[in-house]
Every structure is written in C-alpha cells, then in structure tokens.
Design a protein around this motif. Structure first.
Motif, PDB file in Angstrom:
ATOM      1  N   THR B 120       1.777  -8.770  19.737  1.00  0.00           N
ATOM      2  CA  THR B 120       0.498  -9.334  20.224  1.00  0.00           C
ATOM      3  C   THR B 120      -0.745  -9.259  19.429  1.00  0.00           C
ATOM      4  O   THR B 120      -1.412  -9.916  19.003  1.00  0.00           O
ATOM      5  N   VAL B 121      -0.941  -7.766  18.844  1.00  0.00           N
ATOM      6  CA  VAL B 121      -2.077  -7.379  18.013  1.00  0.00           C
ATOM      7  C   VAL B 121      -1.954  -8.200  16.586  1.00  0.00           C
ATOM      8  O   VAL B 121      -2.966  -8.650  16.139  1.00  0.00           O
ATOM      9  N   ASN B 122      -0.578  -8.735  16.233  1.00  0.00           N
ATOM     10  CA  ASN B 122      -0.401  -9.195  15.116  1.00  0.00           C
ATOM     11  C   ASN B 122      -0.800 -10.767  15.156  1.00  0.00           C
ATOM     12  O   ASN B 122      -1.230 -11.528  14.458  1.00  0.00           O
ATOM     13  N   TYR B 123      -0.543 -10.948  16.494  1.00  0.00           N
ATOM     14  CA  TYR B 123      -0.938 -12.499  16.848  1.00  0.00           C
ATOM     15  C   TYR B 123      -2.332 -12.767  16.864  1.00  0.00           C
ATOM     16  O   TYR B 123      -3.097 -13.780  16.562  1.00  0.00           O
ATOM     17  N   LEU B 124      -3.015 -11.715  17.352  1.00  0.00           N
ATOM     18  CA  LEU B 124      -4.535 -11.737  17.725  1.00  0.00           C
ATOM     19  C   LEU B 124      -5.377 -11.426  16.217  1.00  0.00           C
ATOM     20  O   LEU B 124      -6.416 -11.860  16.076  1.00  0.00           O
ATOM     21  N   GLY B 125      -4.915 -10.923  15.357  1.00  0.00           N
ATOM     22  CA  GLY B 125      -5.230 -10.521  14.105  1.00  0.00           C
ATOM     23  C   GLY B 125      -4.249 -10.239  13.110  1.00  0.00           C
ATOM     24  O   GLY B 125      -3.364 -10.520  13.071  1.00  0.00           O
ATOM     25  N   SER B 126      -5.127  -9.324  12.054  1.00  0.00           N
ATOM     26  CA  SER B 126      -4.164  -8.869  10.987  1.00  0.00           C
ATOM     27  C   SER B 126      -4.185  -7.240  10.975  1.00  0.00           C
ATOM     28  O   SER B 126      -5.254  -6.667  10.246  1.00  0.00           O
ATOM     29  N   PRO B 127      -3.554  -6.395  11.742  1.00  0.00           N
ATOM     30  CA  PRO B 127      -3.871  -5.103  11.807  1.00  0.00           C
ATOM     31  C   PRO B 127      -3.214  -4.506  10.755  1.00  0.00           C
ATOM     32  O   PRO B 127      -2.103  -4.969  10.026  1.00  0.00           O
TER      33      PRO B 127
END
Ligand SMILES: Nc1ncnc2c1ncn2[C@@H]1O[C@H](COP(=O)(O)OP(=O)(O)O)[C@@H](O)[C@H]1O
Ligand SMILES: [Mg+2]
Lengths: 254, 244
Positions: B120-127
């Motif tokens: 999910t966090v990869n979908y929301l941004g670029s961690p």
C-alpha cells in the motif's frame, strides 16, 4: 547380562526423601515387578533410570551407560512408559508414532516397517488416524507401549502399564509383556499383586523409598505370615497379599 | 532428519492444531494495522513510509510474543509429555532450539501477513524500501528475543498463565530499559557503567536505530546474542528442574 543397574540411589525433594538407597540389577530375560504402596518411590526411581530426574546421590545404568553422564547412549537402549502414558493430545496416533520413530533415528523406510509390525502387535490399526485426546484409556496405554517399543530397545521401563485398564485389556497387556520378555530386561511397576504372579520372574518391594525385598514371587510367598482366620472371614486375601502387607507394613514399621 | 528440525516441524504444526492460531493471526493483523492508522495517525503524517507501523511493535510484542511462547514448555510439563521428550536420545539444546524456531517461524508468518501494508505505501508514494526491509528484519529479530525470553520462563513452570505473566514482566524490563523513568531511578546510586549497560539493553533503542535507517551491526548483534543467551538459559532451566 546386566541391562539395568541402580547403585545406592537416593532422591530427596527438599527435606523429603522419596528414594532411599535403592540398589538392584536386572538381567536380560527378566521381568521385574516393582511393587510398593502409593508414594513408595517407584515412579521416582524409574524417572531416574530413564534420566528424566537426577538422583541426589547414587547411579543408574542402562545397558552399561550411566543415565546421567552418558544420557544419549543410555536412552538409545531404553524404552520408557511414563506414569499415565502421556502423549501429545492434538496429534494423531500415526503422526505421534512417526515422530517418535524419527526422533529415535529410524529412517523413513525402517520406521514404516517397524510401525506396521507394532500396529499389528499392539492392535492400533483402528485408531491410527485418530487424535490421541479422543482415545479410550486402553488405547492410550497401548500407544504409550508402542511408543516405548518403536526402536526395539533392550530395556523397558514401564510405569503402571495396566493402570486403569479393564480386565481384558489387562490380560492383553500382560500377554504382550510376556512375549517381549525373553530378549529384554523389563521393569514393570504396579500395585496389583496378581500381576506379579502373572508375568514377573522377580519382585522388588519398596516402601517409603527403601528396598524391602528382592526375590522371586515364590520366595515372597514364603514370607507370608500364617493367615489369621478371624481376618480371613472378614476379607479374603491371597497369600501374596499377606506377604505384601507383612513386608510393607511390618518390616517398614520396625 | 535432523532432530532440531523434527521438533520444529511438530511444534509448528501444533500451532495450527487448534483455531487459536487463526485467532492469533487475526488479532495480530487487526491490532498492528489498527495502531498504525488510528493511534499513530498514518494518514496525517502525509508520508509514504511504515514508521507508524513499526513504532508500536515493541509494545505489541510485549503481549503477543508471550502468548505464543508461554505453552512451549509449560504445556509439556502439565501434560507429562516432557518425560517422553526428555528421555529421547537427543540433547536438550536440540529441543530448545527446535521449539523456539517454531515459535519464531509462527511470528514470522504473522509479520509476513502484514505485507499488504508495504504494498500500500508503495502504491501511495515512493518509500525507502531498504529501510522497510531492514525494519521487518529488525522486528522479526526483536520478536525472536521476546520469544526466547518467553520460552525460557515457560521452562520453569507447568502453568501457562504464570509463564505468560512472567514473560510479560521480563519483556517489560527490556522494553523500559532505555526510558529516562528507569534510568533516572538507577542513576543516583549506580555507577555510570551500570546505567549505560541498562540503557544499552533497551529493545526500543536498538529497534529504533534499525527503523530510523540502516540495519546496523550493533543492533543485530544485540538481538542475536540475547536470543542465544536466553536459549542457553532455557537449557539450564531444564537441567535445573531435573535436579529439583
Ligand atoms: N517433584 C516432586 N516434588 C516433591 N515430592 C515429590 C515429587 N515427586 C514425587 N514426590 C513424592 O515422592 C514420593 C514418591 O513418589 P512416587 O515415586 O511417585 O511414588 P510411587 O510411584 O511409588 O507411587 C511421594 O510421596 C511423592 O509425593
Ligand atoms: Mg507412581
């Protein structure tokens, strides 16, 4: 050939002495009945021989290996049925026995052959896929015996193998022990006296941790006092019961 | 097959013999994601990373790892199967390691099931995925430390509830070790080296250094040696019970 030996075993739990200087030997071919009232120290002695408990002093040997200093070698030669025949409740009988066989170092093929033979001998086929917790007492006991026989050990230590069984099951268990007897050294604890006459070549009597007698069943019988006709009228006892009462009550009391 | 692996397999399967395993996994997922979103306000931070998720792990594990580890030995002692296990021709350490590995693998499974969060966090941004991977490894190692402590305490009793409470208390000491509350209580009377030693035992301190950036050696060495030490103590506890 001596396969089980204890030398002056002592076990104290705090200030309480549960086993007090017990010394005996068991040869191949013998079935020794380990007799004594409840709390006599039978289970404690067996746990020490199996290496589960450490003695306060003294030594125990299985096939010449010290249970304490050479435990792995001693346990390889030993089959042990703990009191109450415990096993993992949520395992099936088959999975449990396969686990024990693998832990005993049997290859997959050896285990399969050996377990097939044992299932016949101990009569476990119908419960092979059942969970241990769902078994009747008789089957639980048989699983316990099978577990102790998986690696065909030279020494069997069986703590009350017939406890809680019905008369037919008791009879079957005794027959099984007798057929195993010629090639092994077997120690069977019990407080059922008829068992001693039925299967034992020798009886060791302990009470309050002390060894009181080590003799053949016939020799024990000879130690029975003259029956008291008054008491016989109230409760009929066998000669062996008289001998047992005489040894454990009167000898220990003096 | 290797005896340690046999014990591992039996014990790991044992977790799934009852519905308890499923319940545990659901609780773990619900609480760990719940804390991320509601308590640590994942969205308000406006950052695509998992800091808010890992932040709570020491506290979560403080309760959940004892729940996994409490039965390891206590249950064997209660049911009497410990007599079978300890009279097999194996060394106690093989049993100890096999059992701990099973608990650790189960914790690893629970942790792995949180992977959708990572996606999910990869979908929301670029961690920074390196940091997240390091955090997962660090978290798993910390779980292993809690479990080793719980296993060791479980070997002392046949009561699972006591084992649970004991493990929570022992874990609490390690979680709290870095806090000023503890350190300022020790500082007035103990020499500096003791204060530093206590501070360096802090689970949170070591874990935070991992989640802050790189997977650094001291934190890895700390958790690994703590696991080894606790398992060694576990073996000693079993030996001591024989002589009791
Ligand atoms: N772990 C223990 N701690 C304290 N006392 C024990 C322990 N195990 C056994 N005992 C005591 O030792 C005595 C002998 O017990 P046990 O060997 O089980 O007797 P038996 O098997 O002959 O009935 C009993 O009085 C029992 O209460
Ligand atoms: Mg007993």
């Amino acid at each position: 050939m001596v396969l089980v030996e204890t030398r002056a075993l002592v076990k104290r739990f705090g200030a309480f002495t549960a086993v007090d200087g017990v010394t005996f030997k068991v040869n191949r071919g013998e079935v020794v009945g380990f007799l004594g009232p409840n709390g006599a120290g039978k289970s404690t002695t067996m746990k020490i021989i199996a290496g589960f408990l450490e003695p306060t002093s003294g030594e125990a040997f299985v096939a010449g290996h010290d249970s304490q200093t050479d435990p792995v070698a001693a346990r390889r030669r030993l089959g042990y049925l703990p009191e109450g025949a415990p096993a993992y409740p949520d395992m099936t009988v088959g999975a449990f026995l396969e686990f024990v066989a693998a832990m005993r170092g049997l290859s997959r093929a050896d285990a399969r052959n050996r377990l097939a033979e044992l299932v016949e001998r101990v009569d476990l086929a119908e419960v092979w896929n059942r969970r241990f917790e769902a078994l009747s007492k008789g089957f639980k006991r048989r699983v316990g015996i099978a577990q102790a026989l998986v690696h065909d050990p030279d020494v069997l230590i069986l703590d009350e193998p017939t406890d809680g069984l019905d008369p037919n099951q008791k009879h079957e268990m005794r027959e099984l022990i007798r057929t195993l007897a010629p090639n092994k050294a077997i120690v069977v604890s019990t407080h059922i006296l008829e068992e001693v006459e039925a299967i034992c070549t020798r009886a060791i009597v302990i009470a309050r941790g002390k060894l009181l007698a080590d003799a053949t069943p016939a020799e024990l019988l000879a130690r029975a006092p003259e029956p008291d006709p008054e008491r016989q009228r109230l409760v009929r006892t066998t000669r062996l019961e008289d001998a047992f009462r005489h040894i454990t009550l009167e000898t220990a009391g003096s | 097959m290797n005896k340690t692996l046999l014990v591992f397999r039996r014990e790991f399967a044992g977790y799934f013999a009852t519905p308890l395993a499923a319940v545990f996994l659901v609780v773990f997922l619900a609480v760990s994601t719940g804390m991320t979103f509601f308590v640590a306000s994942f969205f308000d931070r406006g950052q695509a990373d998992l800091t808010a998720f890992f932040l709570w792990h020491p506290w979560l594990y403080l309760v959940l790892m004892p729940a996994i580890g409490m039965r390891l030995w206590a249950e064997e002692r209660r049911s009497g199967t410990i007599e079978l296990l300890m009279t097999l021709p194996v060394r106690p350490w093989q049993l100890v390691v096999g059992k701990w590995l099973a608990a650790w693998a189960f914790a690893g499974l629970a942790l792995a099931l949180t992977a959708p969060l990572w996606i999910t966090v990869n979908y929301l941004g670029s961690p920074d995925n390196g940091v997240i991977l390091a955090s997962y490894i660090g978290s798993w190692l910390m779980a292993g430390s809690f479990l080793a402590i719980a296993a060791c305490i479980s070997a002392l009793t046949k009561n699972q509830v006591l084992a649970f409470i004991g493990a929570v208390v022992a874990g609490f000491v390690f979680v709290m070790a870095g806090f000023d509350l503890v350190l300022s209580a020790v500082r007035p009377w103990a020499p500096d080296i003791i204060v530093q030693a206590i501070a360096s035992m802090s689970f949170i301190g070591h874990f935070q250094r991992i989640t802050d950036g790189v997977l650094e050696a001291p934190a890895l060495i700390f958790f690994t040696s703590l696991i080894v030490f606790a398992l060694w103590l576990n073996v000693q506890a079993l030996e001591a019970r024989k002589a009791a």
